[in-house]
Design a protein around this motif. Structure first.
Motif, PDB file in Angstrom:
ATOM      1  N   GLY A  25      -7.887  52.492  -1.877  1.00 34.37           N
ATOM      2  CA  GLY A  25      -7.398  53.433  -2.886  1.00 34.37           C
ATOM      3  C   GLY A  25      -8.374  54.555  -3.157  1.00 34.37           C
ATOM      4  N   ASP A  26      -8.546  55.459  -2.176  1.00 37.53           N
ATOM      5  CA  ASP A  26      -9.477  56.565  -2.342  1.00 37.53           C
ATOM      6  C   ASP A  26      -8.926  57.653  -3.254  1.00 37.53           C
ATOM      7  OD1 ASP A  26     -11.415  55.483  -0.695  1.00 37.53           O
ATOM      8  OD2 ASP A  26     -10.513  56.298   1.114  1.00 37.53           O
ATOM      9  N   ILE A  27      -7.630  57.628  -3.549  1.00 37.05           N
ATOM     10  CA  ILE A  27      -7.051  58.637  -4.422  1.00 37.05           C
ATOM     11  C   ILE A  27      -6.701  58.020  -5.756  1.00 37.05           C
ATOM     12  CG2 ILE A  27      -5.268  60.397  -4.644  1.00 37.05           C
ATOM     13  CD1 ILE A  27      -4.787  60.044  -1.632  1.00 37.05           C
ATOM     14  N   SER A  28      -5.912  56.972  -5.718  1.00 36.21           N
ATOM     15  CA  SER A  28      -5.422  56.341  -6.938  1.00 36.21           C
ATOM     16  C   SER A  28      -5.672  54.845  -6.846  1.00 36.21           C
ATOM     17  CB  SER A  28      -3.919  56.592  -7.097  1.00 36.21           C
ATOM     18  OG  SER A  28      -3.621  57.965  -6.960  1.00 36.21           O
ATOM     19  N   GLY A  29      -6.400  54.299  -7.814  1.00 34.59           N
ATOM     20  CA  GLY A  29      -6.643  52.875  -7.808  1.00 34.59           C
ATOM     21  C   GLY A  29      -5.351  52.103  -7.986  1.00 34.59           C
ATOM     22  N   ALA A  30      -5.213  50.992  -7.278  1.00 33.47           N
ATOM     23  CA  ALA A  30      -3.985  50.200  -7.322  1.00 33.47           C
ATOM     24  C   ALA A  30      -4.289  48.785  -7.781  1.00 33.47           C
ATOM     25  CB  ALA A  30      -3.319  50.163  -5.946  1.00 33.47           C
ATOM     26  N   SER A  31      -3.330  48.202  -8.494  1.00 31.12           N
ATOM     27  CA  SER A  31      -3.442  46.821  -8.964  1.00 31.12           C
ATOM     28  C   SER A  31      -2.120  46.105  -8.733  1.00 31.12           C
ATOM     29  CB  SER A  31      -3.791  46.779 -10.452  1.00 31.12           C
ATOM     30  OG  SER A  31      -5.046  47.376 -10.715  1.00 31.12           O
ATOM     31  N   ARG A  32      -2.228  44.833  -8.326  1.00 32.61           N
ATOM     32  CA  ARG A  32      -1.026  43.984  -8.285  1.00 32.61           C
ATOM     33  C   ARG A  32      -0.878  43.369  -9.670  1.00 32.61           C
ATOM     34  NH1 ARG A  32      -1.766  41.609  -3.887  1.00 32.61           N
ATOM     35  NH2 ARG A  32      -0.103  42.630  -2.696  1.00 32.61           N
ATOM     36  N   ILE A  33       0.306  43.513 -10.245  1.00 33.43           N
ATOM     37  CA  ILE A  33       0.527  43.031 -11.608  1.00 33.43           C
ATOM     38  C   ILE A  33       1.585  41.933 -11.603  1.00 33.43           C
ATOM     39  CG2 ILE A  33      -0.177  45.159 -12.746  1.00 33.43           C
ATOM     40  CD1 ILE A  33       2.737  45.976 -12.898  1.00 33.43           C
ATOM     41  N   VAL A  34       1.389  40.977 -12.471  1.00 32.30           N
ATOM     42  CA  VAL A  34       2.367  39.928 -12.701  1.00 32.30           C
ATOM     43  C   VAL A  34       3.008  40.199 -14.050  1.00 32.30           C
ATOM     44  CG1 VAL A  34       2.783  37.454 -12.911  1.00 32.30           C
ATOM     45  CG2 VAL A  34       1.003  38.291 -11.350  1.00 32.30           C
ATOM     46  N   LEU A  35       4.333  40.334 -14.058  1.00 28.19           N
ATOM     47  CA  LEU A  35       5.048  40.623 -15.294  1.00 28.19           C
ATOM     48  C   LEU A  35       5.370  39.344 -16.057  1.00 28.19           C
ATOM     49  CD1 LEU A  35       7.494  43.361 -13.960  1.00 28.19           C
ATOM     50  CD2 LEU A  35       5.323  43.682 -15.153  1.00 28.19           C
ATOM     51  N   GLY A  38       7.290  36.685 -14.351  1.00 27.65           N
ATOM     52  CA  GLY A  38       6.710  36.118 -13.143  1.00 27.65           C
ATOM     53  C   GLY A  38       6.836  36.979 -11.903  1.00 27.65           C
ATOM     54  N   SER A  39       7.598  38.053 -11.957  1.00 23.70           N
ATOM     55  CA  SER A  39       7.727  38.937 -10.803  1.00 23.70           C
ATOM     56  C   SER A  39       6.464  39.780 -10.642  1.00 23.70           C
ATOM     57  CB  SER A  39       8.949  39.837 -10.948  1.00 23.70           C
ATOM     58  OG  SER A  39       8.844  40.653 -12.100  1.00 23.70           O
ATOM     59  N   THR A  40       6.242  40.283  -9.432  1.00 25.92           N
ATOM     60  CA  THR A  40       5.049  41.075  -9.157  1.00 25.92           C
ATOM     61  C   THR A  40       5.426  42.481  -8.724  1.00 25.92           C
ATOM     62  OG1 THR A  40       4.901  40.365  -6.839  1.00 25.92           O
ATOM     63  CG2 THR A  40       3.733  39.034  -8.485  1.00 25.92           C
ATOM     64  N   LEU A  41       4.575  43.425  -9.098  1.00 27.52           N
ATOM     65  CA  LEU A  41       4.718  44.827  -8.714  1.00 27.52           C
ATOM     66  C   LEU A  41       3.327  45.368  -8.435  1.00 27.52           C
ATOM     67  CD1 LEU A  41       7.237  45.996 -11.482  1.00 27.52           C
ATOM     68  CD2 LEU A  41       7.781  45.621  -9.067  1.00 27.52           C
ATOM     69  N   ASP A  74       3.389  59.483 -16.954  1.00 24.97           N
ATOM     70  CA  ASP A  74       2.060  59.782 -17.510  1.00 24.97           C
ATOM     71  C   ASP A  74       0.917  59.382 -16.586  1.00 24.97           C
ATOM     72  OD1 ASP A  74       3.333  60.698 -19.820  1.00 24.97           O
ATOM     73  OD2 ASP A  74       3.266  58.726 -20.759  1.00 24.97           O
ATOM     74  N   GLY A  75       1.018  59.752 -15.303  1.00 25.77           N
ATOM     75  CA  GLY A  75      -0.070  59.478 -14.373  1.00 25.77           C
ATOM     76  C   GLY A  75      -0.071  58.082 -13.780  1.00 25.77           C
ATOM     77  N   TRP A  76       1.005  57.334 -13.991  1.00 28.23           N
ATOM     78  CA  TRP A  76       1.123  55.994 -13.416  1.00 28.23           C
ATOM     79  C   TRP A  76       2.363  55.919 -12.529  1.00 28.23           C
ATOM     80  CZ3 TRP A  76      -2.523  52.321 -13.610  1.00 28.23           C
ATOM     81  CH2 TRP A  76      -3.509  52.442 -14.597  1.00 28.23           C
ATOM     82  N   LEU A  77       2.218  55.217 -11.408  1.00 28.85           N
ATOM     83  CA  LEU A  77       3.310  54.984 -10.460  1.00 28.85           C
ATOM     84  C   LEU A  77       3.443  53.484 -10.261  1.00 28.85           C
ATOM     85  CD1 LEU A  77       5.339  55.973  -8.245  1.00 28.85           C
ATOM     86  CD2 LEU A  77       3.371  56.070  -6.682  1.00 28.85           C
ATOM     87  N   VAL A  78       4.645  52.945 -10.446  1.00 27.62           N
ATOM     88  CA  VAL A  78       4.893  51.516 -10.249  1.00 27.62           C
ATOM     89  C   VAL A  78       5.773  51.356  -9.018  1.00 27.62           C
ATOM     90  CG1 VAL A  78       5.853  49.408 -11.221  1.00 27.62           C
ATOM     91  CG2 VAL A  78       4.675  51.043 -12.707  1.00 27.62           C
ATOM     92  N   LEU A  79       5.323  50.498  -8.116  1.00 22.18           N
ATOM     93  CA  LEU A  79       5.972  50.293  -6.826  1.00 22.18           C
ATOM     94  C   LEU A  79       6.363  48.837  -6.645  1.00 22.18           C
ATOM     95  CD1 LEU A  79       3.316  52.236  -4.729  1.00 22.18           C
ATOM     96  CD2 LEU A  79       5.593  53.085  -5.298  1.00 22.18           C
ATOM     97  N   GLY A  80       7.348  48.615  -5.789  1.00 22.85           N
ATOM     98  CA  GLY A  80       7.649  47.261  -5.381  1.00 22.85           C
ATOM     99  C   GLY A  80       6.485  46.660  -4.612  1.00 22.85           C
ATOM    100  N   ASP A  81       6.327  45.367  -4.732  1.00 20.17           N
ATOM    101  CA  ASP A  81       5.219  44.665  -4.078  1.00 20.17           C
ATOM    102  C   ASP A  81       5.675  44.213  -2.687  1.00 20.17           C
ATOM    103  OD1 ASP A  81       2.998  43.233  -3.386  1.00 20.17           O
ATOM    104  OD2 ASP A  81       3.249  41.669  -4.919  1.00 20.17           O
ATOM    105  N   VAL A  82       5.063  44.768  -1.632  1.00 16.64           N
ATOM    106  CA  VAL A  82       5.421  44.367  -0.266  1.00 16.64           C
ATOM    107  C   VAL A  82       4.564  43.198   0.208  1.00 16.64           C
ATOM    108  CG1 VAL A  82       6.350  46.619   0.359  1.00 16.64           C
ATOM    109  CG2 VAL A  82       3.911  46.155   0.728  1.00 16.64           C
ATOM    110  N   GLY A  83       3.726  42.673  -0.681  1.00 18.40           N
ATOM    111  CA  GLY A  83       2.969  41.464  -0.359  1.00 18.40           C
ATOM    112  C   GLY A  83       1.589  41.763   0.164  1.00 18.40           C
ATOM    113  N   PRO A  84       0.704  40.756   0.184  1.00 14.22           N
ATOM    114  CA  PRO A  84      -0.622  40.915   0.782  1.00 14.22           C
ATOM    115  C   PRO A  84      -0.512  41.043   2.292  1.00 14.22           C
ATOM    116  CG  PRO A  84      -0.261  38.633   0.143  1.00 14.22           C
ATOM    117  CD  PRO A  84       0.915  39.403  -0.377  1.00 14.22           C
ATOM    118  N   SER A  85      -1.384  41.859   2.860  1.00 15.89           N
ATOM    119  CA  SER A  85      -1.341  42.077   4.303  1.00 15.89           C
ATOM    120  C   SER A  85      -2.043  40.947   5.048  1.00 15.89           C
ATOM    121  CB  SER A  85      -2.001  43.406   4.666  1.00 15.89           C
ATOM    122  OG  SER A  85      -1.744  43.761   6.002  1.00 15.89           O
ATOM    123  N   GLN A  86      -1.512  40.602   6.206  1.00 17.94           N
ATOM    124  CA  GLN A  86      -2.099  39.605   7.087  1.00 17.94           C
ATOM    125  C   GLN A  86      -2.800  40.307   8.259  1.00 17.94           C
ATOM    126  OE1 GLN A  86       0.709  36.584   8.278  1.00 17.94           O
ATOM    127  NE2 GLN A  86       1.719  36.562   6.282  1.00 17.94           N
TER     128      GLN A  86
END
Length: 268
Positions: A25-35, A38-41, A74-86
């Motif tokens: 994330g050299d432009i925008s820091g990203a976090s995986r969130i648990v709602l 129980g769903s993740t984004l 307001d400067g935040w983007l929420v995306l679907g979680d495509v999962g951790p990369s293998q």
């Protein structure tokens, strides 16, 4: 700018149970969130997330796999979680070629470039449109860096720019390129490759092929699947050089030998 928790609650209508900072994330820091349900984004914050969202939508419109856009505010983007990369394997490289293939379908009347500039931290990525690909690459990907480079390296890049017409075509088929396609910007979940963190614009699809060689060692089968134009191997260092110049400006002179190596290969 609201906190991650506030922004996600406003966008999704649910509270955040927990969050985990993701690497990169050299432009925008990203976090995986648990709602709370129980769903993740994935949530990203930064000054350019609106531009990233427009790039993602353009890639999606052509049928390439990218995360869904849940919302932005307001400067935040929420995306679907495509999962951790293998770790990449043979199937992963095949999936990456398949993911890139729809981007060849960009409208051929498009000029090279993008409607707005992008950036990596303090480094602007100029996307000023040109009808000629040589002019686009010379102005927006090479000469723009000269004031920030060591004098000898700048001299060599300028010499390359002056002879660019001998090395790359003036009007290659127009593709929508991801623009920053190193391995960390592909999520391979074991069955599907998703493209993330684009720096997209209309250009030569060989840009993405070159980017995949910056930190990864793709097998020959990937390039065979991409069905690139004859002579692509000779052009690859021209396109890869831009990645090295960006890294020099972001992270320092440790990347200079890589840039000089590609200039050596090109005879400059």
């Amino acid at each position: 700018m609201p906190t991650l928790e506030q922004a996600v609650a406003d966008i999704c209508g649910r509270t955040v149970r927990s969050s985990e900072r993701l690497a990169g994330g050299d432009i925008s820091g990203a976090s995986r969130i648990v709602l709370s349900d129980g769903s993740t984004l994935v949530a990203k914050g930064g000054p350019l997330v609106d531009r990233e969202a427009r790039m993602i939508e353009e890639i999606r419109a052509l049928g390439a796999p990218v995360p869904t856009i849940v919302g932005q505010k307001d400067g935040w983007l929420v995306l679907g979680d495509v999962g951790p990369s293998q770790p990449f394997n043979g199937r992963a490289w095949d999936a990456i070629a398949e993911a890139l293939d729809p981007l060849r379908g960009a409208a051929q009347h498009e000029d090279f470039g993008w409607p707005e500039d992008y950036g990596f931290h303090r480094v602007t990525v100029s996307n000023t449109r040109h009808s000629n690909w040589i002019d686009f690459w010379r102005e927006n990907r090479l000469l723009c860096h000269l004031p920030e480079l060591a004098p000898e390296l700048a001299r060599r890049v300028e010499a390359l720019a002056a002879r660019l017409g001998d090395l790359i075509p003036d009007r290659p088929p127009v593709a929508l390129v991801h623009g920053d396609l190193w391995g960390g910007n592909v999520v391979w979940n074991g069955t599907r490759a998703s493209l993330i963190d684009p720096c997209a614009y209309y250009g030569d699809r060989e840009v993405d092929a070159a980017a995949m060689t910056v930190f990864d060692g793709p097998p020959r089968a990937l390039f065979d699947r991409l069905d690139l134009s004859p002579g692509w191997r000779e052009r690859l260092p021209v396109y890869r050089l831009w990645m090295w110049l960006i890294h020099i400006r972001l992270f320092g002179e440790g990347y200079r030998p890589a840039a000089e190596g590609d200039l050596d290969r090109l005879g400059f």
